[in-house]
Design a protein around this motif. Structure first.
Motif, PDB file in Angstrom:
ATOM      1  N   LYS A 199       0.832  -1.200   0.000  1.00 41.15           N
ATOM      2  CA  LYS A 199       0.000   0.000   0.000  1.00 41.15           C
ATOM      3  C   LYS A 199       0.872   1.259   0.000  1.00 41.15           C
ATOM      4  CE  LYS A 199      -3.926  -0.437   0.569  1.00 41.15           C
ATOM      5  NZ  LYS A 199      -5.184  -0.508  -0.208  1.00 41.15           N
ATOM      6  N   ALA A 200       1.955   1.229   0.789  1.00 38.54           N
ATOM      7  CA  ALA A 200       2.878   2.357   0.812  1.00 38.54           C
ATOM      8  C   ALA A 200       3.531   2.552  -0.553  1.00 38.54           C
ATOM      9  CB  ALA A 200       3.937   2.129   1.888  1.00 38.54           C
ATOM     10  N   ALA A 201       3.889   1.439  -1.216  1.00 40.89           N
ATOM     11  CA  ALA A 201       4.525   1.529  -2.531  1.00 40.89           C
ATOM     12  C   ALA A 201       3.557   2.051  -3.588  1.00 40.89           C
ATOM     13  CB  ALA A 201       5.065   0.161  -2.935  1.00 40.89           C
ATOM     14  N   LEU A 202       2.291   1.649  -3.511  1.00 34.84           N
ATOM     15  CA  LEU A 202       1.308   2.133  -4.478  1.00 34.84           C
ATOM     16  C   LEU A 202       1.061   3.634  -4.314  1.00 34.84           C
ATOM     17  CD1 LEU A 202      -1.245  -0.818  -4.394  1.00 34.84           C
ATOM     18  CD2 LEU A 202       0.269  -0.200  -6.273  1.00 34.84           C
ATOM     19  N   LEU A 203       1.022   4.104  -3.066  1.00 31.20           N
ATOM     20  CA  LEU A 203       0.891   5.541  -2.828  1.00 31.20           C
ATOM     21  C   LEU A 203       2.120   6.277  -3.345  1.00 31.20           C
ATOM     22  CD1 LEU A 203      -0.709   5.661   0.740  1.00 31.20           C
ATOM     23  CD2 LEU A 203      -1.737   6.474  -1.381  1.00 31.20           C
ATOM     24  N   ALA A 204       3.288   5.652  -3.172  1.00 31.21           N
ATOM     25  CA  ALA A 204       4.523   6.264  -3.666  1.00 31.21           C
ATOM     26  C   ALA A 204       4.494   6.408  -5.189  1.00 31.21           C
ATOM     27  CB  ALA A 204       5.721   5.422  -3.231  1.00 31.21           C
ATOM     28  N   LYS A 205       3.995   5.384  -5.875  1.00 30.55           N
ATOM     29  CA  LYS A 205       3.882   5.445  -7.332  1.00 30.55           C
ATOM     30  C   LYS A 205       2.974   6.601  -7.767  1.00 30.55           C
ATOM     31  CE  LYS A 205       4.778   0.653  -8.682  1.00 30.55           C
ATOM     32  NZ  LYS A 205       4.226  -0.546  -9.365  1.00 30.55           N
ATOM     33  N   LEU A 206       1.852   6.752  -7.065  1.00 31.29           N
ATOM     34  CA  LEU A 206       0.938   7.842  -7.390  1.00 31.29           C
ATOM     35  C   LEU A 206       1.583   9.198  -7.131  1.00 31.29           C
ATOM     36  CD1 LEU A 206      -2.365   6.376  -5.876  1.00 31.29           C
ATOM     37  CD2 LEU A 206      -1.819   6.626  -8.305  1.00 31.29           C
ATOM     38  N   ALA A 207       2.370   9.279  -6.051  1.00 32.80           N
ATOM     39  CA  ALA A 207       3.002  10.546  -5.691  1.00 32.80           C
ATOM     40  C   ALA A 207       4.033  10.986  -6.729  1.00 32.80           C
ATOM     41  CB  ALA A 207       3.660  10.419  -4.319  1.00 32.80           C
ATOM     42  N   LEU A 208       4.605  10.027  -7.465  1.00 31.45           N
ATOM     43  CA  LEU A 208       5.557  10.368  -8.522  1.00 31.45           C
ATOM     44  C   LEU A 208       4.851  10.919  -9.763  1.00 31.45           C
ATOM     45  CD1 LEU A 208       8.014   7.341  -8.297  1.00 31.45           C
ATOM     46  CD2 LEU A 208       8.407   9.683  -7.519  1.00 31.45           C
ATOM     47  N   GLU A 209       3.551  10.643  -9.876  1.00 33.74           N
ATOM     48  CA  GLU A 209       2.792  11.093 -11.046  1.00 33.74           C
ATOM     49  C   GLU A 209       1.983  12.351 -10.797  1.00 33.74           C
ATOM     50  OE1 GLU A 209       0.718   8.005 -13.331  1.00 33.74           O
ATOM     51  OE2 GLU A 209       1.491   6.566 -11.877  1.00 33.74           O
ATOM     52  N   PHE A 210       1.478  12.511  -9.554  1.00 37.37           N
ATOM     53  CA  PHE A 210       0.563  13.600  -9.248  1.00 37.37           C
ATOM     54  C   PHE A 210       0.931  14.235  -7.906  1.00 37.37           C
ATOM     55  CE2 PHE A 210      -1.870   9.836 -10.830  1.00 37.37           C
ATOM     56  CZ  PHE A 210      -1.965  10.220 -12.158  1.00 37.37           C
ATOM     57  N   ASP A 211       0.427  15.445  -7.700  1.00 36.40           N
ATOM     58  CA  ASP A 211       0.471  16.053  -6.371  1.00 36.40           C
ATOM     59  C   ASP A 211      -0.740  15.550  -5.599  1.00 36.40           C
ATOM     60  OD1 ASP A 211       2.752  17.519  -6.948  1.00 36.40           O
ATOM     61  OD2 ASP A 211       1.618  19.238  -7.690  1.00 36.40           O
ATOM     62  N   MET A 212      -0.520  15.007  -4.395  1.00 39.85           N
ATOM     63  CA  MET A 212      -1.601  14.386  -3.630  1.00 39.85           C
ATOM     64  C   MET A 212      -1.895  15.188  -2.355  1.00 39.85           C
ATOM     65  SD  MET A 212      -1.145  10.301  -4.107  1.00 39.85           S
ATOM     66  CE  MET A 212       0.046  10.112  -2.791  1.00 39.85           C
ATOM     67  N   TYR A 213      -3.191  15.377  -2.108  1.00 44.77           N
ATOM     68  CA  TYR A 213      -3.649  16.119  -0.936  1.00 44.77           C
ATOM     69  C   TYR A 213      -4.675  15.274  -0.186  1.00 44.77           C
ATOM     70  CZ  TYR A 213      -1.462  20.047  -3.318  1.00 44.77           C
ATOM     71  OH  TYR A 213      -0.554  20.870  -3.945  1.00 44.77           O
ATOM     72  N   LEU A 214      -4.620  15.341   1.134  1.00 43.37           N
ATOM     73  CA  LEU A 214      -5.506  14.532   1.970  1.00 43.37           C
ATOM     74  C   LEU A 214      -6.277  15.420   2.935  1.00 43.37           C
ATOM     75  CD1 LEU A 214      -6.423  11.673   2.878  1.00 43.37           C
ATOM     76  CD2 LEU A 214      -4.520  11.708   4.515  1.00 43.37           C
ATOM     77  N   VAL A 215      -7.595  15.286   2.905  1.00 41.30           N
ATOM     78  CA  VAL A 215      -8.477  15.942   3.874  1.00 41.30           C
ATOM     79  C   VAL A 215      -9.023  14.840   4.754  1.00 41.30           C
ATOM     80  CG1 VAL A 215     -10.555  17.337   4.200  1.00 41.30           C
ATOM     81  CG2 VAL A 215      -9.057  17.758   2.223  1.00 41.30           C
ATOM     82  N   SER A 216      -8.628  14.811   6.017  1.00 41.87           N
ATOM     83  CA  SER A 216      -8.968  13.676   6.875  1.00 41.87           C
ATOM     84  C   SER A 216      -8.833  14.043   8.339  1.00 41.87           C
ATOM     85  CB  SER A 216      -8.037  12.491   6.568  1.00 41.87           C
ATOM     86  OG  SER A 216      -6.754  12.720   7.122  1.00 41.87           O
ATOM     87  N   GLY A 217      -9.037  13.026   9.196  1.00 38.63           N
ATOM     88  CA  GLY A 217      -8.816  13.195  10.625  1.00 38.63           C
ATOM     89  C   GLY A 217      -7.392  12.878  11.023  1.00 38.63           C
ATOM     90  N   LEU A 218      -6.554  12.504  10.054  1.00 35.94           N
ATOM     91  CA  LEU A 218      -5.152  12.202  10.339  1.00 35.94           C
ATOM     92  C   LEU A 218      -4.351  13.493  10.519  1.00 35.94           C
ATOM     93  CD1 LEU A 218      -4.517   9.380   7.710  1.00 35.94           C
ATOM     94  CD2 LEU A 218      -5.129   9.125  10.119  1.00 35.94           C
ATOM     95  N   THR A 219      -3.247  13.385  11.238  1.00 40.39           N
ATOM     96  CA  THR A 219      -2.406  14.552  11.442  1.00 40.39           C
ATOM     97  C   THR A 219      -1.666  14.902  10.156  1.00 40.39           C
ATOM     98  OG1 THR A 219      -0.461  13.280  12.117  1.00 40.39           O
ATOM     99  CG2 THR A 219      -2.049  13.877  13.846  1.00 40.39           C
ATOM    100  N   GLN A 220      -1.219  16.133  10.073  1.00 37.46           N
ATOM    101  CA  GLN A 220      -0.442  16.564   8.913  1.00 37.46           C
ATOM    102  C   GLN A 220       0.839  15.739   8.799  1.00 37.46           C
ATOM    103  OE1 GLN A 220       0.433  20.743   8.972  1.00 37.46           O
ATOM    104  NE2 GLN A 220       1.271  20.769   6.908  1.00 37.46           N
ATOM    105  N   LYS A 221       1.419  15.370   9.935  1.00 37.40           N
ATOM    106  CA  LYS A 221       2.651  14.566   9.938  1.00 37.40           C
ATOM    107  C   LYS A 221       2.400  13.188   9.331  1.00 37.40           C
ATOM    108  CE  LYS A 221       6.173  12.771  13.114  1.00 37.40           C
ATOM    109  NZ  LYS A 221       6.601  12.681  14.550  1.00 37.40           N
ATOM    110  N   THR A 222       1.280  12.553   9.714  1.00 37.08           N
ATOM    111  CA  THR A 222       0.950  11.231   9.167  1.00 37.08           C
ATOM    112  C   THR A 222       0.675  11.323   7.670  1.00 37.08           C
ATOM    113  OG1 THR A 222       0.039  10.487  11.279  1.00 37.08           O
ATOM    114  CG2 THR A 222      -0.643   9.284   9.317  1.00 37.08           C
TER     115      THR A 222
END
Length: 418
Positions: free
Chosen positions: A347-370
């Motif tokens: 899952k971490a690797a798949l997110l990494a692949k996406l991050a190399l292609e696009f700018d990713m933003y998260l709106v959630s209850g998670l901390t900015q650090k996470t």
């Protein structure tokens, strides 16, 4: 334009300037004309490429009914009553029926969660247990080398019935069918071997010939499943279709319904805003990521994607969390997975692949650090995030909004035409 996207058990508001070109991708949903109980009973009475359940059940048979866990929106409490009625009419005994929650590698559930899935009456009347991935027996091996190891409670049963709902899955093509067996009630080793096939060519949502599902179906065939009952849901989580019978042929009937409702094509956009579809699909980041895989074709190279997912249970997987905390660059974490496939780390690797292609933003209850560890920009509201992202593009930027990303498959127009 004013709109909202699902978020946990509520929604998030968003205002998009009139200068932007906005497409909102919603399912092609027909009105629900038949009550769910009738739909399910009709499916059970007209099984696809399979004998009637009444002809399968023999006196004294022990029966395992495999159901979805709390991370799924499957309406098990609606599906079970007509199924159990049919079993009892075929002279099955209540004490011989066990309901098994298909956890795969997910956490064990609380009693409250178990009750919520099947309903209080059924929970009190029948034995209801969680799958235990450490109590599995070896059955055989697939042609791709996956050891078929299944929960011993299921192995000991005379009749196996799989239930579930069908929607797109980013590496298994679709949910439903034999997926209730692998990964649902299989060992960690079996799940690892099967899911490791996701790195092979042909892996994509909406492809039932992909390596992972092909292996699942071979494993299920080796083990032996007697009957399935699968449903298709609309965006309001209402049953719009049901199919029962043969584990593959009935499943394919359901996938045709899914494609008709949820597969859409579009020109790639500068900004894509996606929600998994609210709770429980945005229960954690591990589950919410699936929505990104379903809409990535809608994002132009160098574009931005905003994921609105509450993630009330955090990242959702210990291995996933551990890999994110390693502090690897995207290229490093992808290389690590290629050297050794580890479930959760994928899952971490798949997110990494996406991050190399696009700018990713998260709106959630998670901390900015996470969020940052998972390659997202985070910490802002949906409106603040959109305003920040839109400043990077021209005033007439193209925006695509996908409120039900876990269910919807968005493909590029060029992908459809090829």
């Amino acid at each position: 334009m004013q709109l909202t996207i699902p978020y946990h058990k509520t929604s998030l508001p968003l205002r998009i300037p009139k200068t932007h070109h906005v497409d909102i991708i919603l399912p092609h949903e027909e009105p629900v004309l038949t009550d769910p109980d009738t739909q399910i009973r009709n499916a059970l009475e007209n099984p696809v490429a399979s004998p009637h359940l009444g002809d399968i059940i023999q006196p004294g048979n022990t029966i395992s009914i495999i159901v979805s866990d709390s991370t799924r929106t499957t309406p098990t409490n609606i599906m079970l009553p007509p199924l159990l009625d049919m079993l009892l009419c075929a002279d099955a005994q209540e004490q011989n029926i066990t309901i098994i929650y298909a956890l795969g590698i997910h956490r064990r559930q609380s009693e409250q969660e178990q009750v919520a899935i099947v309903g209080q009456d059924i929970y009190q009347k029948y034995q209801c247990i969680d799958h235990d991935k450490d109590r599995c027996q070896y059955i055989g091996t697939t042609s791709r080398g996956t050891r078929v190891e299944v929960f011993d409670q299921v192995v000991r049963s005379d009749v196996i019935i799989c239930t579930g709902s069908i929607e797109y899955h980013y590496f298994a093509g679709y949910t439903g069918g034999y997926k209730a067996i692998l990964p649902g009630v299989s060992s960690y080793r079996s799940i690892m071997a099967n899911h490791g096939l996701m790195i092979r060519d042909g892996t994509s949502p909406g492809n039932y010939n992909c390596p992972v599902r092909s292996d699942m179906e071979e494993a299920g065939s080796i083990f032996g499943v007697d009957f399935i009952l699968n449903v298709v849901l609309n965006s309001k989580k209402q049953i719009t279709g049901a199919a029962a019978g043969h584990p593959v042929h009935a499943h394919r009937v359901g996938t045709q319904t899914v494609d008709g409702m949820y597969k859409q094509s579009i020109e790639p956009a500068d900004i894509v805003i996606v929600s998994p579809g609210g709770w429980p699909k945005d229960i954690d980041l591990f589950q919410s990521h699936k929505a990104l895989e379903h809409v990535k074709s809608a994002i132009r190279p160098g574009g931005s994607v905003i994921l609105g997912a509450h993630c009330c249970e955090g990242t959702g997987n210990e291995v996933f969390d551990k890999w994110m905390n390693m502090g690897y660059l995207p290229e490093e974490i992808i290389s690590k997975l290629e050297q050794e496939f580890i479930l959760g780390g994928h899952k971490a690797a798949l997110l990494a692949k996406l991050a190399l292609e696009f700018d990713m933003y998260l709106v959630s209850g998670l901390t900015q650090k996470t969020a940052k560890k998972a390659y997202f920009n985070g910490g802002l509201s949906l409106q603040q995030t959109f305003d920040k992202v839109s400043d990077k593009y021209r005033p007439d930027a193209r925006v695509v909004v996908v409120p039900y990303g876990t269910s919807t498959l968005v493909e590029k127009v060029s992908d459809i035409l090829i």
